[in-house]
Design a protein around this motif. Structure first.
Motif, PDB file in Angstrom:
ATOM      1  N   PHE A 369       0.679  -1.299  -0.053  1.00 46.25           N
ATOM      2  CA  PHE A 369       0.048  -0.046   0.113  1.00 46.25           C
ATOM      3  C   PHE A 369       0.712   1.239   0.002  1.00 46.25           C
ATOM      4  O   PHE A 369       0.307   2.225  -0.395  1.00 46.25           O
ATOM      5  CB  PHE A 369      -0.872   0.085   1.298  1.00 46.25           C
ATOM      6  CG  PHE A 369      -1.897  -0.881   1.256  1.00 46.25           C
ATOM      7  CD1 PHE A 369      -2.871  -1.007   0.471  1.00 46.25           C
ATOM      8  CD2 PHE A 369      -2.071  -2.122   2.053  1.00 46.25           C
ATOM      9  CE1 PHE A 369      -3.884  -2.303   0.138  1.00 46.25           C
ATOM     10  CE2 PHE A 369      -2.692  -3.267   2.127  1.00 46.25           C
ATOM     11  CZ  PHE A 369      -3.874  -3.097   1.245  1.00 46.25           C
ATOM     12  N   GLY A 370       2.055   1.191   0.530  1.00 48.91           N
ATOM     13  CA  GLY A 370       2.835   2.594   0.588  1.00 48.91           C
ATOM     14  C   GLY A 370       3.871   2.333  -0.572  1.00 48.91           C
ATOM     15  O   GLY A 370       4.493   3.609  -0.661  1.00 48.91           O
ATOM     16  N   SER A 371       4.201   1.386  -1.318  1.00 48.10           N
ATOM     17  CA  SER A 371       5.335   1.477  -2.425  1.00 48.10           C
ATOM     18  C   SER A 371       4.613   1.544  -3.829  1.00 48.10           C
ATOM     19  O   SER A 371       3.400   0.926  -4.108  1.00 48.10           O
ATOM     20  CB  SER A 371       6.355   0.376  -2.155  1.00 48.10           C
ATOM     21  OG  SER A 371       5.648  -0.848  -2.091  1.00 48.10           O
ATOM     22  N   GLU A 383      10.398   1.857  -3.495  1.00 51.54           N
ATOM     23  CA  GLU A 383      10.025   2.869  -4.169  1.00 51.54           C
ATOM     24  C   GLU A 383       9.036   3.705  -3.523  1.00 51.54           C
ATOM     25  O   GLU A 383       7.849   2.773  -3.943  1.00 51.54           O
ATOM     26  CB  GLU A 383       9.899   3.046  -5.730  1.00 51.54           C
ATOM     27  CG  GLU A 383       9.738   4.394  -6.122  1.00 51.54           C
ATOM     28  CD  GLU A 383       9.623   4.210  -7.742  1.00 51.54           C
ATOM     29  OE1 GLU A 383       9.524   5.253  -8.615  1.00 51.54           O
ATOM     30  OE2 GLU A 383      10.177   3.225  -8.208  1.00 51.54           O
ATOM     31  N   CYS A 384       8.769   4.513  -2.534  1.00 55.00           N
ATOM     32  CA  CYS A 384       7.579   4.893  -1.780  1.00 55.00           C
ATOM     33  C   CYS A 384       6.675   5.850  -2.601  1.00 55.00           C
ATOM     34  O   CYS A 384       7.171   6.540  -3.528  1.00 55.00           O
ATOM     35  CB  CYS A 384       7.938   5.661  -0.705  1.00 55.00           C
ATOM     36  SG  CYS A 384       9.019   4.486   0.482  1.00 55.00           S
ATOM     37  N   LYS A 385       5.488   5.548  -2.204  1.00 51.05           N
ATOM     38  CA  LYS A 385       4.395   6.554  -2.826  1.00 51.05           C
ATOM     39  C   LYS A 385       4.412   8.064  -2.045  1.00 51.05           C
ATOM     40  O   LYS A 385       5.004   8.204  -1.235  1.00 51.05           O
ATOM     41  CB  LYS A 385       3.136   5.925  -2.857  1.00 51.05           C
ATOM     42  CG  LYS A 385       2.653   4.497  -3.592  1.00 51.05           C
ATOM     43  CD  LYS A 385       1.256   4.205  -3.244  1.00 51.05           C
ATOM     44  CE  LYS A 385       1.145   2.731  -4.152  1.00 51.05           C
ATOM     45  NZ  LYS A 385      -0.352   2.175  -3.740  1.00 51.05           N
ATOM     46  N   GLU A 386       3.792   8.885  -2.835  1.00 53.66           N
ATOM     47  CA  GLU A 386       3.656  10.209  -2.438  1.00 53.66           C
ATOM     48  C   GLU A 386       3.173  10.236  -0.870  1.00 53.66           C
ATOM     49  O   GLU A 386       2.207   9.621  -0.535  1.00 53.66           O
ATOM     50  CB  GLU A 386       2.564  11.032  -3.091  1.00 53.66           C
ATOM     51  CG  GLU A 386       2.462  12.372  -2.770  1.00 53.66           C
ATOM     52  CD  GLU A 386       1.555  13.291  -3.432  1.00 53.66           C
ATOM     53  OE1 GLU A 386       1.226  14.323  -2.950  1.00 53.66           O
ATOM     54  OE2 GLU A 386       1.214  12.683  -4.319  1.00 53.66           O
ATOM     55  N   GLY A 387       3.727  10.931   0.144  1.00 51.71           N
ATOM     56  CA  GLY A 387       3.533  10.978   1.282  1.00 51.71           C
ATOM     57  C   GLY A 387       3.977   9.741   2.307  1.00 51.71           C
ATOM     58  O   GLY A 387       3.857   9.637   3.431  1.00 51.71           O
ATOM     59  N   LYS A 395       5.810   4.185   6.607  1.00 53.59           N
ATOM     60  CA  LYS A 395       5.395   5.190   7.461  1.00 53.59           C
ATOM     61  C   LYS A 395       5.056   6.275   6.784  1.00 53.59           C
ATOM     62  O   LYS A 395       5.339   6.472   5.562  1.00 53.59           O
ATOM     63  CB  LYS A 395       6.893   5.314   8.006  1.00 53.59           C
ATOM     64  CG  LYS A 395       7.141   4.243   8.940  1.00 53.59           C
ATOM     65  CD  LYS A 395       8.514   4.824   9.807  1.00 53.59           C
ATOM     66  CE  LYS A 395       9.261   3.482  10.559  1.00 53.59           C
ATOM     67  NZ  LYS A 395       8.177   2.849  11.550  1.00 53.59           N
ATOM     68  N   CYS A 396       4.487   7.381   7.408  1.00 54.51           N
ATOM     69  CA  CYS A 396       3.871   8.438   6.774  1.00 54.51           C
ATOM     70  C   CYS A 396       4.691   9.739   6.876  1.00 54.51           C
ATOM     71  O   CYS A 396       5.169   9.904   8.134  1.00 54.51           O
ATOM     72  CB  CYS A 396       2.281   8.839   7.204  1.00 54.51           C
ATOM     73  SG  CYS A 396       1.271   7.444   6.741  1.00 54.51           S
ATOM     74  N   GLN A 408      -2.634   8.658   3.509  1.00 58.58           N
ATOM     75  CA  GLN A 408      -3.569   9.747   2.623  1.00 58.58           C
ATOM     76  C   GLN A 408      -3.227  11.011   3.230  1.00 58.58           C
ATOM     77  O   GLN A 408      -2.973  11.247   4.630  1.00 58.58           O
ATOM     78  CB  GLN A 408      -4.847   9.188   2.905  1.00 58.58           C
ATOM     79  CG  GLN A 408      -5.068   7.612   2.227  1.00 58.58           C
ATOM     80  CD  GLN A 408      -6.569   7.344   2.036  1.00 58.58           C
ATOM     81  OE1 GLN A 408      -7.371   8.137   2.241  1.00 58.58           O
ATOM     82  NE2 GLN A 408      -6.661   6.100   2.132  1.00 58.58           N
ATOM     83  N   PRO A 409      -3.669  12.066   2.522  1.00 59.74           N
ATOM     84  CA  PRO A 409      -3.443  13.372   3.167  1.00 59.74           C
ATOM     85  C   PRO A 409      -4.397  13.533   4.309  1.00 59.74           C
ATOM     86  O   PRO A 409      -5.525  13.249   4.257  1.00 59.74           O
ATOM     87  CB  PRO A 409      -4.004  14.447   1.861  1.00 59.74           C
ATOM     88  CG  PRO A 409      -3.880  13.397   0.901  1.00 59.74           C
ATOM     89  CD  PRO A 409      -4.128  12.153   1.012  1.00 59.74           C
ATOM     90  N   ASN A 410      -3.753  14.122   5.271  1.00 57.27           N
ATOM     91  CA  ASN A 410      -4.393  14.523   6.549  1.00 57.27           C
ATOM     92  C   ASN A 410      -5.066  15.834   6.431  1.00 57.27           C
ATOM     93  O   ASN A 410      -4.715  16.872   6.778  1.00 57.27           O
ATOM     94  CB  ASN A 410      -3.318  14.581   7.833  1.00 57.27           C
ATOM     95  CG  ASN A 410      -4.105  14.631   9.180  1.00 57.27           C
ATOM     96  OD1 ASN A 410      -5.021  14.740   9.353  1.00 57.27           O
ATOM     97  ND2 ASN A 410      -3.071  14.934  10.083  1.00 57.27           N
ATOM     98  N   VAL A 411      -6.448  15.418   5.868  1.00 56.08           N
ATOM     99  CA  VAL A 411      -7.196  16.807   5.405  1.00 56.08           C
ATOM    100  C   VAL A 411      -7.728  17.758   6.636  1.00 56.08           C
ATOM    101  O   VAL A 411      -7.838  18.727   6.532  1.00 56.08           O
ATOM    102  CB  VAL A 411      -8.387  16.202   4.668  1.00 56.08           C
ATOM    103  CG1 VAL A 411      -9.342  17.737   4.391  1.00 56.08           C
ATOM    104  CG2 VAL A 411      -8.090  15.782   3.268  1.00 56.08           C
TER     105      VAL A 411
END
Length: 483
Positions: A369-371, A383-387, A395-396, A408-411
């Protein structure tokens, strides 16, 4: 475009989180255990530390006696009746099943009533002391969850010590002293558990409460585990979160309730009087009909199961841990030092899962889920995804929060009050707005396009305020907009 992307992610998150309610839970990088409990609202999931269920540990015990020939019956001998110390025509004979009293009768299922019991030889060598050591071994570290209870059929001994070992019998330390006269026997002032407190709960005491001698209704000795729990969880153990918090932060407290072996040191049989009656020494002996020890396998909060294998208890380790007590990380999972899990529920606690070593990261190790890919690149890194960050992309970065789909963005955040006009932040990904407002942050009146439609709504047009934080600026801060 970014707003559209956010709404799509949010919709997917709601769908997945709904589905996840029916499966064992993984909240971000916290593996947690759960069980169903009954509350006033009905049956709900309760999330907690990973621990095997408590059980009757006597089923798995090995008992040894010192001296080994201390059990009565070889050769046969007579002893006095329990209720009448001057009727001395009872017989102990190891060669006759009906008259034998071997050590296993301390624990047999019929031992729940006093028809079967282990019995020592009588005090025929008085004034030489009649000393017996009874050692209970599990070949496994266990955590006590209830009182230790010993039922004597001979009357409770005048002097006794309960001892524990944390290293499989190599060293011993006292748990509690028992005597009819603590000062005379052990040079200690008598105390009971009720005299202790949170600050003195680990004190080793001598108690006279269980050494009243030869009365038929004075057979049971306790080591009070639950009374010590109650100093932290309340009299009825309702506040277990408080106890778990103490266990989580105080290693000495955890170790106090942890054992590998118990030893019962019988130092002087029940006499019921000041002087020993040398004319009737057959009335003095030890006899035990039942020992109860309840606890659970110690798995360092890294397992929910404990199995018996080759007559030995073993934790069924999770979280990439291994060993009899899940006390170390598996090979190639030593990316950080091993640590026990936390008693505290999420989000305050963590399972402290063992993670792969950097040198061993290869293809089955990137967090899906993170890569970007589930395999490492040709340099051996994910290779990590955005954020997202970390060796496994689990880790975020600041401004992001982990959900089941990754970072996910902390809206929004209730603590920072990003949601406006009375809106409530839900899972950090959306604002739940009051009926009169709409928008990502509840920043718009629903009737904004038709101002005249608000005039009859109890002054809504006068209570509206401009957003506390410009929407564009907030989206930039949370990574949803690049301007």
């Amino acid at each position: 475009m970014y707003l559209s992307r956010f709404l799509s992610l949010h919709a997917l998150w709601v769908t997945v989180s709904s589905m996840m309610q029916h499966y064992p839970s993984v909240w971000g990088h916290y593996d947690v255990c759960k069980t169903q409990i009954y509350t006033e609202e009905g049956k709900v999931w309760d999330y907690m530390a990973c621990q095997p269920e408590a059980r009757d540990m006597i089923k798995y015990v090995k008992v040894t006696l010192d001296p080994p020939d201390i059990t009565c019956g070889d050769p046969p001998e007579t002893f006095c009746a329990m209720g009448n110390p001057y009727m001395c025509n009872n017989e102990c004979d190891a060669s006759t099943q009906e008259l034998a009293h071997p050590p296993e009768l301390m624990f047999d299922l019929e031992g729940r009533h006093p028809s079967t019991f282990w019995q020592s030889t009588t005090w025929k060598d008085y004034p030489k002391p009649l000393h017996v050591n009874i050692t209970l071994s599990w070949n496994k570290t266990i955590e006590l969850t209830d009182n230790i209870v010993i039922t004597f059929e001979s009357g409770r001994p005048d002097q006794m010590i309960l001892e524990k070992s944390l290293d499989y019998g190599r060293t011993w330390q006292p748990y509690q002293y028992y005597a009819t006269d603590c000062l005379d026997a052990f040079h200690m002032d008598p105390k009971s558990v009720r005299d202790l407190s949170q600050h003195t709960v680990l004190e080793i005491i001598c108690t006279e409460e269980y050494s009243t001698g030869y009365m038929t209704n004075s057979k049971i000795i306790h080591f009070e585990i639950k009374d010590r729990f109650a100093f932290f969880a309340g009299p009825r153990l309702h506040n277990m979160a408080s106890l778990y918090g103490q266990l989580d932060t105080t290693k000495k407290l955890r170790d106090f309730f942890t054992i590998t072996d118990l030893r019962i040191r019988l130092l002087r049989p029940a006499t019921g009087e000041i002087y020993v009656d040398e004319q009737h020494l057959a009335r003095y002996f030890y006899a035990i009909s039942d020992i109860r020890v309840y606890g659970r396998c110690k798995c360092n909060l890294h397992a929910t199961g404990c199995k018996e294998e080759n007559k030995r208890l073993l934790c069924e380790c999770e979280h990439n841990t291994t060993g009899p007590d899940c006390g170390k990380c598996k090979k190639n999972y030593q990316g950080r030092p091993w640590s026990p899990g936390s008693y505290l529920p999420i989000p305050k606690g963590t399972a402290n899962i063992c993670i792969p070593s950097i040198s061993s990261i290869g293809n089955c190790y990137c967090n899906p889920f993170g890569s970007v890919h589930d395999r490492c690149n040709d340099r051996g890194f994910c290779e990590c995804k955005e954020g997202t960050s970390g060796p496994k992309c689990d880790k975020c970065l600041p401004g992001y929060i982990w959900h089941s789909l990754g970072c996910q963005p902390n809206v929004c955040d209730n603590e920072l009050l990003h949601c406006q006009n009375g809106g409530t932040c839900i899972n950090n990904v959306r604002c739940q707005c009051p009926p009169a407002y709409t928008g990502i942050l509840c920043e718009k009146l629903r009737c904004e396009r038709d101002p005249g439609g608000c005039s009859q709504n109890s002054g809504q047009e006068t209570t509206w305020q401009k957003p506390l934080l410009p929407l564009t600026a907030l989206l930039v801060a949370t990574g949803l907009c690049i301007c």
